[in-house]
Design an enzyme around this catalytic site. Sequence first.
Site, PDB file in Angstrom:
ATOM      1  N   LYS A 145      -7.907 -22.894   8.090  1.00  0.00           N
ATOM      2  CA  LYS A 145      -6.836 -23.881   7.882  1.00  0.00           C
ATOM      3  C   LYS A 145      -7.406 -25.299   7.881  1.00  0.00           C
ATOM      4  O   LYS A 145      -6.984 -26.149   7.087  1.00  0.00           O
ATOM      5  CB  LYS A 145      -5.781 -23.729   8.987  1.00  0.00           C
ATOM      6  CG  LYS A 145      -5.051 -22.389   8.917  1.00  0.00           C
ATOM      7  CD  LYS A 145      -4.268 -22.145  10.201  1.00  0.00           C
ATOM      8  CE  LYS A 145      -3.543 -20.817  10.173  1.00  0.00           C
ATOM      9  NZ  LYS A 145      -3.024 -20.449  11.501  1.00  0.00           N
ATOM     10  N   GLY A 179       1.892 -22.498   9.022  1.00  0.00           N
ATOM     11  CA  GLY A 179       3.145 -21.762   8.779  1.00  0.00           C
ATOM     12  C   GLY A 179       4.286 -22.628   8.297  1.00  0.00           C
ATOM     13  O   GLY A 179       4.255 -23.148   7.184  1.00  0.00           O
ATOM     14  N   ARG A 221       0.824  -1.217   0.000  1.00  0.00           N
ATOM     15  CA  ARG A 221       0.000   0.000   0.000  1.00  0.00           C
ATOM     16  C   ARG A 221       0.857   1.265   0.000  1.00  0.00           C
ATOM     17  O   ARG A 221       0.638   2.186  -0.745  1.00  0.00           O
ATOM     18  CB  ARG A 221      -0.897   0.008   1.245  1.00  0.00           C
ATOM     19  CG  ARG A 221      -2.251  -0.574   1.019  1.00  0.00           C
ATOM     20  CD  ARG A 221      -3.052  -0.550   2.275  1.00  0.00           C
ATOM     21  NE  ARG A 221      -2.305  -1.129   3.400  1.00  0.00           N
ATOM     22  CZ  ARG A 221      -2.868  -1.779   4.406  1.00  0.00           C
ATOM     23  NH1 ARG A 221      -4.168  -1.914   4.447  1.00  0.00           N
ATOM     24  NH2 ARG A 221      -2.135  -2.273   5.382  1.00  0.00           N
ATOM     25  N   GLY A 244       2.551  -7.266  20.909  1.00  0.00           N
ATOM     26  CA  GLY A 244       2.450  -7.332  19.449  1.00  0.00           C
ATOM     27  C   GLY A 244       2.260  -8.746  18.949  1.00  0.00           C
ATOM     28  O   GLY A 244       2.431  -9.048  17.776  1.00  0.00           O
TER      29      GLY A 244
HETATM   30  N1  LIG Z   1       2.145 -13.290   9.825  1.00  0.00           N
HETATM   31  C1  LIG Z   1       2.185 -14.618   9.893  1.00  0.00           C
HETATM   32  O1  LIG Z   1       2.806 -15.180  10.768  1.00  0.00           O
HETATM   33  C2  LIG Z   1       1.443 -15.454   8.872  1.00  0.00           C
HETATM   34  C3  LIG Z   1       1.521 -16.856   8.972  1.00  0.00           C
HETATM   35  C4  LIG Z   1       0.881 -17.647   8.010  1.00  0.00           C
HETATM   36  C5  LIG Z   1       0.173 -17.028   6.997  1.00  0.00           C
HETATM   37  N2  LIG Z   1       0.097 -15.662   6.964  1.00  0.00           N
HETATM   38  C6  LIG Z   1      -0.652 -15.067   5.865  1.00  0.00           C
HETATM   39  O2  LIG Z   1       0.228 -14.300   5.048  1.00  0.00           O
HETATM   40  C7  LIG Z   1      -0.447 -13.193   4.517  1.00  0.00           C
HETATM   41  C8  LIG Z   1       0.315 -11.919   4.886  1.00  0.00           C
HETATM   42  O3  LIG Z   1       0.348 -11.806   6.298  1.00  0.00           O
HETATM   43  P1  LIG Z   1       1.278 -10.734   7.028  1.00  0.00           P
HETATM   44  O4  LIG Z   1       1.269 -11.106   8.471  1.00  0.00           O
HETATM   45  O5  LIG Z   1       2.575 -10.605   6.333  1.00  0.00           O
HETATM   46  O6  LIG Z   1       0.400  -9.411   6.833  1.00  0.00           O
HETATM   47  P2  LIG Z   1       0.860  -7.904   7.068  1.00  0.00           P
HETATM   48  O7  LIG Z   1       2.092  -7.835   7.878  1.00  0.00           O
HETATM   49  O8  LIG Z   1      -0.359  -7.172   7.512  1.00  0.00           O
HETATM   50  O9  LIG Z   1       1.228  -7.407   5.589  1.00  0.00           O
HETATM   51  C9  LIG Z   1       0.264  -7.229   4.600  1.00  0.00           C
HETATM   52  C10 LIG Z   1       0.912  -6.524   3.421  1.00  0.00           C
HETATM   53  O10 LIG Z   1      -0.069  -6.377   2.401  1.00  0.00           O
HETATM   54  C11 LIG Z   1      -0.004  -5.043   1.909  1.00  0.00           C
HETATM   55  N3  LIG Z   1      -1.311  -4.653   1.394  1.00  0.00           N
HETATM   56  C12 LIG Z   1      -2.475  -4.495   2.078  1.00  0.00           C
HETATM   57  N4  LIG Z   1      -3.443  -4.109   1.246  1.00  0.00           N
HETATM   58  C13 LIG Z   1      -2.888  -4.033   0.009  1.00  0.00           C
HETATM   59  C14 LIG Z   1      -3.358  -3.672  -1.273  1.00  0.00           C
HETATM   60  N5  LIG Z   1      -4.636  -3.322  -1.456  1.00  0.00           N
HETATM   61  N6  LIG Z   1      -2.495  -3.710  -2.318  1.00  0.00           N
HETATM   62  C15 LIG Z   1      -1.210  -4.058  -2.150  1.00  0.00           C
HETATM   63  N7  LIG Z   1      -0.693  -4.413  -0.940  1.00  0.00           N
HETATM   64  C16 LIG Z   1      -1.526  -4.388   0.101  1.00  0.00           C
HETATM   65  C17 LIG Z   1       0.421  -4.197   3.078  1.00  0.00           C
HETATM   66  O11 LIG Z   1       0.986  -2.997   2.596  1.00  0.00           O
HETATM   67  P3  LIG Z   1       1.629  -1.879   3.581  1.00  0.00           P
HETATM   68  O12 LIG Z   1       2.811  -2.550   4.215  1.00  0.00           O
HETATM   69  O13 LIG Z   1       2.042  -0.792   2.663  1.00  0.00           O
HETATM   70  O14 LIG Z   1       0.558  -1.500   4.543  1.00  0.00           O
HETATM   71  C18 LIG Z   1       1.445  -5.131   3.747  1.00  0.00           C
HETATM   72  O15 LIG Z   1       2.711  -4.952   3.170  1.00  0.00           O
HETATM   73  C19 LIG Z   1      -1.867 -13.269   5.050  1.00  0.00           C
HETATM   74  O16 LIG Z   1      -2.681 -13.968   4.140  1.00  0.00           O
HETATM   75  C20 LIG Z   1      -1.723 -14.101   6.309  1.00  0.00           C
HETATM   76  O17 LIG Z   1      -2.892 -14.790   6.666  1.00  0.00           O
HETATM   77  C21 LIG Z   1       0.717 -14.874   7.865  1.00  0.00           C
END
Ligand SMILES: NC(=O)c1ccc[n+]([C@@H]2O[C@H](COP(=O)([O-])OP(=O)(O)OC[C@H]3O[C@@H](n4cnc5c(N)ncnc54)[C@H](OP(=O)(O)O)[C@@H]3O)[C@@H](O)[C@H]2O)c1
Length: 431
Positions: A208, A137, A47, A190
Amino acid sequence: MTKTALRIGLAGLGTVGAGVIRLLAANQALIARRAGRPIIVTAISARDRSRDRGIDMAGLTWLDDATELAAHPDVDVVVELIGGSDGPALPLARRTLGAAKPFVTANKALIAHHGRELAALAEANGAPLAFEAAVAGGIPVLKALGEGAAANRIVSVYGLLNGTCNYILSRMESDGLDFGTVLADAQAAGFAEADPSFDIDGIDTAHKLAILAGLAFGAAPDFAGVATVGIRAIDKADIEQAAALGFRIKLVGLAETADGELFQRVHPALVAQDHPLAATNGALNAVVIEAVPVGRLFLQGRGAGEGPTASAVVADLIDIAQRRTGLPFGMPVAELASLPRADSATREGRYYLRLSVADRPGVLAELTAALRDHGVSIESLIQRPHADSSAATVVMVTHTTTEAALQASLEAMAASPSVSGRPVMMHILDL
Ligand SMILES: NC(=O)c1ccc[n+]([C@@H]2O[C@H](COP(=O)([O-])OP(=O)(O)OC[C@H]3O[C@@H](n4cnc5c(N)ncnc54)[C@H](OP(=O)(O)O)[C@@H]3O)[C@@H](O)[C@H]2O)c1
């Protein structure tokens, strides 16, 4: 190495997206040897372009519209790490697979809701669709189910699929704290989201589980068919009573088939202290696969976080580089079954009950009569008077019964003037 690089377009640069960039850089040479060619990121989208993400973005093409990654000439594979079943993830998946390019995602909501459609699109266009990171994960459970256990009939698949819930329940037990206190601590650190409802209401686990069940039973994910109860109502009194009875309370996602019907449920359950799931504490995840002929497979590890999730995403990329990709749900979409949903009311199991009652003669007889009238028998019963009132806590474990019989007894008990509040009921995991 002179081979052409596999060029990645990365949508989402948050925890996982930045993690993928860091992992590809940290293990660059090793990954290239395993993949048979270098894997490099060429284009990115998020974003906020100006945000410092602690990663080197020099030389990468920035796209404001993530869905444009699909058609970008310098992108061979799209990796979607934005999240959500709505928003840009779905159109990005459709455009990428429609352009016959591989699509890799960690997005469980997307696959749980749209798995069949995307698998059909992938198949029609001959493009890989991979989502190992979407379930548990860093634990390679989809590969274990879809490849390692592919010759087996899966009897059940169940486990602890949400690290936040497991952390909260583990700390409630180890530190004797109540739910709200541990949740607030986890948020301050966090570790839990500001809006934790997807985690603590069991929705993340249900996403899941629907994916696991699809792969295990040769069906498309049926998220709407997962009966889901989260952990908000868990009281520390239940954690203490469960411990006294030799159990630990866990949020369990469970899927199994019987008589051609699919049973899927996410619920807090009492797990015997000698079950491998009971030893899975803190933010760890674990999955149990019961299969014939292999028997029990038990996988445990870190189910979330930058490193473990990036590990699974990059493993999918190495498979794609090596052209080692199979069908998303292990068989052609035309072969996937539409399994009817099993009626949970007829499902048999043991139950834990906790009631707050008036501490006077005849109350226990009233409770046991309510159970007896519905054919439910008691395996063990503990009554503890409250020190500061004329009330008492009664905790029971039933013998095997149906959920319908138990619910009917609970209605009768709840209607008694001797019982205060709603009786607490939880399943006992007897697998
Ligand atoms: N975190 C985990 O441990 C984990 C584990 C397993 C699976 N997942 C999955 O992995 C995915 C990402 O998770 P995350 O934790 O990395 O999420 P996150 O930290 O919230 O990151 C989301 C990213 O998506 C970007 N974004 C949001 N809206 C957007 C749009 N309209 N166009 C382009 N980019 C956009 C955000 O941009 P900005 O940075 O500019 O705001 C951010 O960089 C999710 O599906 C989640 O369920 C996560």
